[in-house]
Design a protein around this motif. Sequence first.
Motif, PDB file in Angstrom:
ATOM      1  N   THR A 259       0.990  -1.299  -0.008  1.00  0.00           N
ATOM      2  CA  THR A 259       0.043  -0.073  -0.002  1.00  0.00           C
ATOM      3  C   THR A 259       0.814   1.223  -0.043  1.00  0.00           C
ATOM      4  N   PRO A 260       0.599   2.179  -0.976  1.00  0.00           N
ATOM      5  CA  PRO A 260       1.492   3.344  -0.979  1.00  0.00           C
ATOM      6  C   PRO A 260       1.292   4.329   0.071  1.00  0.00           C
ATOM      7  N   ALA A 261       2.235   5.200   0.504  1.00  0.00           N
ATOM      8  CA  ALA A 261       1.857   6.067   1.510  1.00  0.00           C
ATOM      9  C   ALA A 261       1.104   7.239   0.483  1.00  0.00           C
ATOM     10  N   GLY A 262       0.451   8.110   1.270  1.00  0.00           N
ATOM     11  CA  GLY A 262      -0.359   9.150   0.497  1.00  0.00           C
ATOM     12  C   GLY A 262      -1.789   9.014   1.054  1.00  0.00           C
ATOM     13  N   PRO A 263      -2.645   9.525   0.188  1.00  0.00           N
ATOM     14  CA  PRO A 263      -4.083   9.592   0.216  1.00  0.00           C
ATOM     15  C   PRO A 263      -4.846   8.246  -0.006  1.00  0.00           C
ATOM     16  N   PRO A 264      -5.891   8.043   0.626  1.00  0.00           N
ATOM     17  CA  PRO A 264      -6.461   6.731   0.484  1.00  0.00           C
ATOM     18  C   PRO A 264      -6.834   6.212  -0.759  1.00  0.00           C
ATOM     19  N   PRO A 265      -6.946   5.260  -1.232  1.00  0.00           N
ATOM     20  CA  PRO A 265      -7.620   4.711  -2.664  1.00  0.00           C
ATOM     21  C   PRO A 265      -8.668   5.083  -2.841  1.00  0.00           C
ATOM     22  N   ALA A 266      -9.478   5.285  -4.210  1.00  0.00           N
ATOM     23  CA  ALA A 266     -10.795   5.632  -4.507  1.00  0.00           C
ATOM     24  C   ALA A 266     -11.472   4.287  -4.016  1.00  0.00           C
ATOM     25  N   ALA A 267     -12.723   4.815  -3.583  1.00  0.00           N
ATOM     26  CA  ALA A 267     -13.824   3.530  -3.056  1.00  0.00           C
ATOM     27  C   ALA A 267     -14.370   3.106  -4.376  1.00  0.00           C
ATOM     28  N   GLN A 268     -14.600   3.406  -5.435  1.00  0.00           N
ATOM     29  CA  GLN A 268     -15.123   2.717  -6.826  1.00  0.00           C
ATOM     30  C   GLN A 268     -14.362   2.883  -7.956  1.00  0.00           C
ATOM     31  N   ARG A 269     -14.460   2.121  -8.806  1.00  0.00           N
ATOM     32  CA  ARG A 269     -13.634   2.092 -10.104  1.00  0.00           C
ATOM     33  C   ARG A 269     -14.131   3.391 -10.765  1.00  0.00           C
ATOM     34  N   PRO A 270     -13.398   3.814 -11.806  1.00  0.00           N
ATOM     35  CA  PRO A 270     -13.898   4.999 -12.639  1.00  0.00           C
ATOM     36  C   PRO A 270     -15.088   4.617 -13.434  1.00  0.00           C
ATOM     37  N   VAL A 271     -15.471   3.511 -13.951  1.00  0.00           N
ATOM     38  CA  VAL A 271     -16.588   3.031 -14.648  1.00  0.00           C
ATOM     39  C   VAL A 271     -16.979   1.892 -13.996  1.00  0.00           C
ATOM     40  N   SER A 272     -18.395   1.710 -13.991  1.00  0.00           N
ATOM     41  CA  SER A 272     -19.210   0.420 -13.524  1.00  0.00           C
ATOM     42  C   SER A 272     -20.206   0.371 -14.653  1.00  0.00           C
ATOM     43  N   MET A 273     -20.206  -1.004 -15.021  1.00  0.00           N
ATOM     44  CA  MET A 273     -21.199  -1.359 -15.821  1.00  0.00           C
ATOM     45  C   MET A 273     -22.503  -1.549 -15.354  1.00  0.00           C
ATOM     46  N   LEU A 274     -23.858  -1.109 -15.715  1.00  0.00           N
ATOM     47  CA  LEU A 274     -24.818  -1.295 -15.251  1.00  0.00           C
ATOM     48  C   LEU A 274     -25.724  -2.178 -16.177  1.00  0.00           C
ATOM     49  N   LEU A 275     -25.998  -3.321 -15.654  1.00  0.00           N
ATOM     50  CA  LEU A 275     -26.490  -4.454 -16.393  1.00  0.00           C
ATOM     51  C   LEU A 275     -27.353  -5.302 -15.419  1.00  0.00           C
ATOM     52  N   ASP A 276     -28.827  -5.313 -15.379  1.00  0.00           N
ATOM     53  CA  ASP A 276     -29.897  -5.427 -14.453  1.00  0.00           C
ATOM     54  C   ASP A 276     -29.379  -4.814 -12.969  1.00  0.00           C
ATOM     55  N   ASP A 277     -29.405  -3.471 -13.124  1.00  0.00           N
ATOM     56  CA  ASP A 277     -28.922  -2.812 -11.852  1.00  0.00           C
ATOM     57  C   ASP A 277     -30.084  -1.797 -11.515  1.00  0.00           C
ATOM     58  N   PRO A 278     -30.694  -1.936 -10.386  1.00  0.00           N
ATOM     59  CA  PRO A 278     -31.788  -1.102  -9.936  1.00  0.00           C
ATOM     60  C   PRO A 278     -31.529   0.440 -10.349  1.00  0.00           C
ATOM     61  N   ASP A 279     -30.510   0.902 -10.168  1.00  0.00           N
ATOM     62  CA  ASP A 279     -29.897   2.318 -10.199  1.00  0.00           C
ATOM     63  C   ASP A 279     -30.198   2.725 -11.628  1.00  0.00           C
ATOM     64  N   GLN A 280     -30.030   1.899 -12.618  1.00  0.00           N
ATOM     65  CA  GLN A 280     -30.497   2.038 -14.127  1.00  0.00           C
ATOM     66  C   GLN A 280     -31.571   2.064 -14.396  1.00  0.00           C
ATOM     67  N   GLN A 281     -32.301   1.282 -13.746  1.00  0.00           N
ATOM     68  CA  GLN A 281     -33.675   0.965 -14.040  1.00  0.00           C
ATOM     69  C   GLN A 281     -34.474   2.154 -13.376  1.00  0.00           C
ATOM     70  N   ALA A 282     -34.257   2.707 -12.231  1.00  0.00           N
ATOM     71  CA  ALA A 282     -34.771   3.842 -11.782  1.00  0.00           C
ATOM     72  C   ALA A 282     -34.574   5.142 -12.484  1.00  0.00           C
ATOM     73  N   LEU A 283     -33.286   5.383 -13.073  1.00  0.00           N
ATOM     74  CA  LEU A 283     -32.896   6.538 -13.809  1.00  0.00           C
ATOM     75  C   LEU A 283     -33.774   6.569 -15.222  1.00  0.00           C
ATOM     76  N   CYS A 284     -33.769   5.143 -15.860  1.00  0.00           N
ATOM     77  CA  CYS A 284     -34.520   5.160 -17.140  1.00  0.00           C
ATOM     78  C   CYS A 284     -36.008   5.541 -16.821  1.00  0.00           C
ATOM     79  N   GLU A 285     -36.721   5.024 -15.587  1.00  0.00           N
ATOM     80  CA  GLU A 285     -37.999   5.287 -15.307  1.00  0.00           C
ATOM     81  C   GLU A 285     -38.252   7.023 -15.191  1.00  0.00           C
TER      82      GLU A 285
END
Length: 470
Positions: A259-285
């Motif tokens: 683990t490098p010194a410095g700020p903590p790592p990001a909690a999420q990847r830069p990109v997430s695929m939304l397939l069968d994902d409730p968040d995408q369904q809610a956004l589309c609705e």
Amino acid sequence: MLLAAYDEQVRGHVPERAPVGSVVERDGPAVRTHYGTHGTVRHPPLGKETDRAEVTGLIRRQQEAFAARCEPAEWRAYGHDPIPLDEPLRAAGFVAVRPTRTLLVAELDDLTGTAPARGLRVRGLDSGYHRMRELDRLVAACEPYPRGLADIREDHGNLLGWALNVQLLEAETRLAGAGWAEAVGSTEFVAVRGMTGPHTEFLPRWVTWARNGRALHLGTGEAPERRYLTAEAPEGPILNALLAAGFRAVSSVRTYLWTPAGPPPAAQRPVSMLLDDPDQQALCEAFEADFSFKPSYTYYPAIEEPPDSVTWHVGDVTDTRHTYGLMRDLPGDHRVARLQDIVERGLRARVRPGEQLYSVSWWHQGYRFDPARVGGSGRPAWPGAACWEGEYYKLLTRDLRMGTFWHPWEESLCVFGAELLAEVEDELAATLGTVMRRGGRNVGNVWTYESSAMPGHTNHRAARMLPSPA
């Protein structure tokens, strides 16, 4: 033979497609994968002629690359390597995590499985599974694994049955076990990445899946013939069960973490695929309700364009060599490529700190991404596109205050949101020319009308230029 095949094909394998949201880089023998949250190093055995200074330099360069991204780094050391890496990794600050595991390989023909016990059944995980929360709890309770299910699902965007296969052991009222296997790119291998117990009931399913090489093939060229199953397990019941089922112990492997010194790592990847994902369904609705989205081949526009919107006709920017669907192949001076660049820069400039964007299509998978962490050298590509052949496409903020809407049959791009328009309108007008609509109302000498032609017909046209008044 089994170990040689594993060393040659699996270790240092460069994926034909980078995992979702990641960047894959080469440094000599090392294949470095940056996930934005962490990173991994993979490589084939280093040759006997490799001296200590070369090993030290290789490790140091990987640490520098991960430190620049604030990513913890994972490195695997194998017991059979002619140049052992355990001591050099520890000297560089890596720490061993998890127990040493036995590396197992088997030819598909040599594997046998057990039948489920009475009252249990084996089934594959598919979209919309009703016990997902129970599955997540079971998987979390049985950690650690050679590779966690959550990470692999992020890699492949939940493309179940393609590169990822999840098997479940079910009782009538509970979930009794789970296991997951992954196709290793265009190699002859499928890897068992984790099991919640000694569930050799899954092996016949994975062997059948592995033999269906075309279904597992996500690369280019001819689909590989899968011949081997590989797995890893520490001392205990899972290892004993796999050995009894036909696997052979060929080496050992231990995982090291730095683990490098410095700020903590990001909690999420830069990109997430939304397939069968409730968040995408809610956004589309929400988009369908707020914009009265009515998909149609012939009725234009397909949405109620808001007052703070401008729509351009984009149909005349195609040529015989390129299509909207091949955005990443377009030369930089192509007008659709310039359009995409303008939209990307505008959205990136106007999102709030830490705000994510959504790239959503009508028929295909969508993406949630951080615009500050995509696009450009050393970053994942910007997911999706402002224009896409034969597909409604939207780039949106989650609150729908700004974004773009592409109508493939009208061949029009609607840009909405006052703050986004302030950033991009002048450049888009210079690139695309005459405005088609403002606030949903026809303007200038471009008029929208209903077409009776079907998509793909050469006479299909959503708008036409009328002569300017004398």
